[in-house]
Scaffold this motif. Structure first.
Motif: not given
Lengths: 114, 117
Positions: B31, B33, B45, B48, B55, B102-109
């Motif tokens: 995924r 974003y 946002f 995505y 999507l 189940n984790s949706y954790e996002q990591y940013f640049g």
């Protein structure tokens, strides 16, 4: 869409003090993250905490999903803790489709003086 | 893992020019974003991708904006005919979502800071 409110908007502390930051959200969530944004704009992951309690050193966080709020605790603050703290959530409300897009609060600007 | 990387880190352009930004997500993250952050605000946002499929797009993403993620790896965000209101930090994030996790954790640049003069 889901609403996120953070308080307080600004917080000024002396080094060594403790603080609590709050995040209220308007709907059920399947993701809640706390970030620290450094002066260069980098978002640093602090906690992934859609529910429950976690601790990492001087920082801890609690999310009470049923009451739609999360708290970030900073103990024995240091000058390096200064910056903007963001709470961000991804909605999981009934009937909705969430691809995990995060909705951010306005942030809390923390200043820690030596 | 080397983290999410973005290029360039800074871009100054004149109004009316086209710009393109690149994001390389964490390896194997499916995924991706894009977010935009203006001064004093939280990130918002934009769009995505799951693998190569785009999507969802925000209403913030006008017709001048286009994003791609060929082959489900890196992504590009292009802004055509830039306007001064496009000046912002453009952030990319990635996450891994599987049926077993189940984790949706996002990591940013680190972001690309765009200034339109």
């Amino acid at each position: 869409g889901i609403q996120v409110e953070q308080s307080p908007p600004d917080l000024i502390l002396q080094e060594g003090a403790n603080s609590t930051l709050r995040c209220n959200f308007s709907d059920s969530v399947n993701n809640l993250q706390w970030f620290h944004q450094n002066p260069w704009g980098q978002l640093i992951n602090l906690f992934y905490i859609p529910s429950g309690t976690k601790q990492n050193g001087r920082l801890s966080a609690t999310t009470v999903a049923t009451e739609r709020y999360s708290l970030l605790y900073i103990s024995s603050s240091q000058t390096t803790d200064s910056g903007v703290y963001f709470c961000a959530v991804a909605g999981g409300g009934a009937g909705g489709t969430s691809y995990g897009k995060l909705t951010f609060g306005q942030g809390t600007i923390l200043t820690v003086h030596p | 893992d080397t983290g999410v990387s973005q290029d360039p880190r800074h871009k100054i352009t004149k109004r009316g020019q086209n710009v393109t930004f690149r994001c390389d997500p964490i390896s194997e993250h499916n995924r991706l974003y894009w977010y935009r952050q203006t001064l004093g605000q939280g990130p918002e946002f934009l769009t995505y991708f799951q693998n190569e499929a785009q999507l969802e797009k925000s209403r913030l993403l006008s017709d001048r904006f286009s994003a791609e993620r060929p082959k489900g790896s890196f992504s590009t965000l292009e802004i055509q005919r830039t306007e001064q209101g496009d000046s912002a930090m453009y952030l990319c994030a990635s996450s891994l979502r599987t049926s077993f996790q189940n984790s949706y954790e996002q990591y940013f640049g680190p972001g690309t800071r765009l200034t339109v003069t």
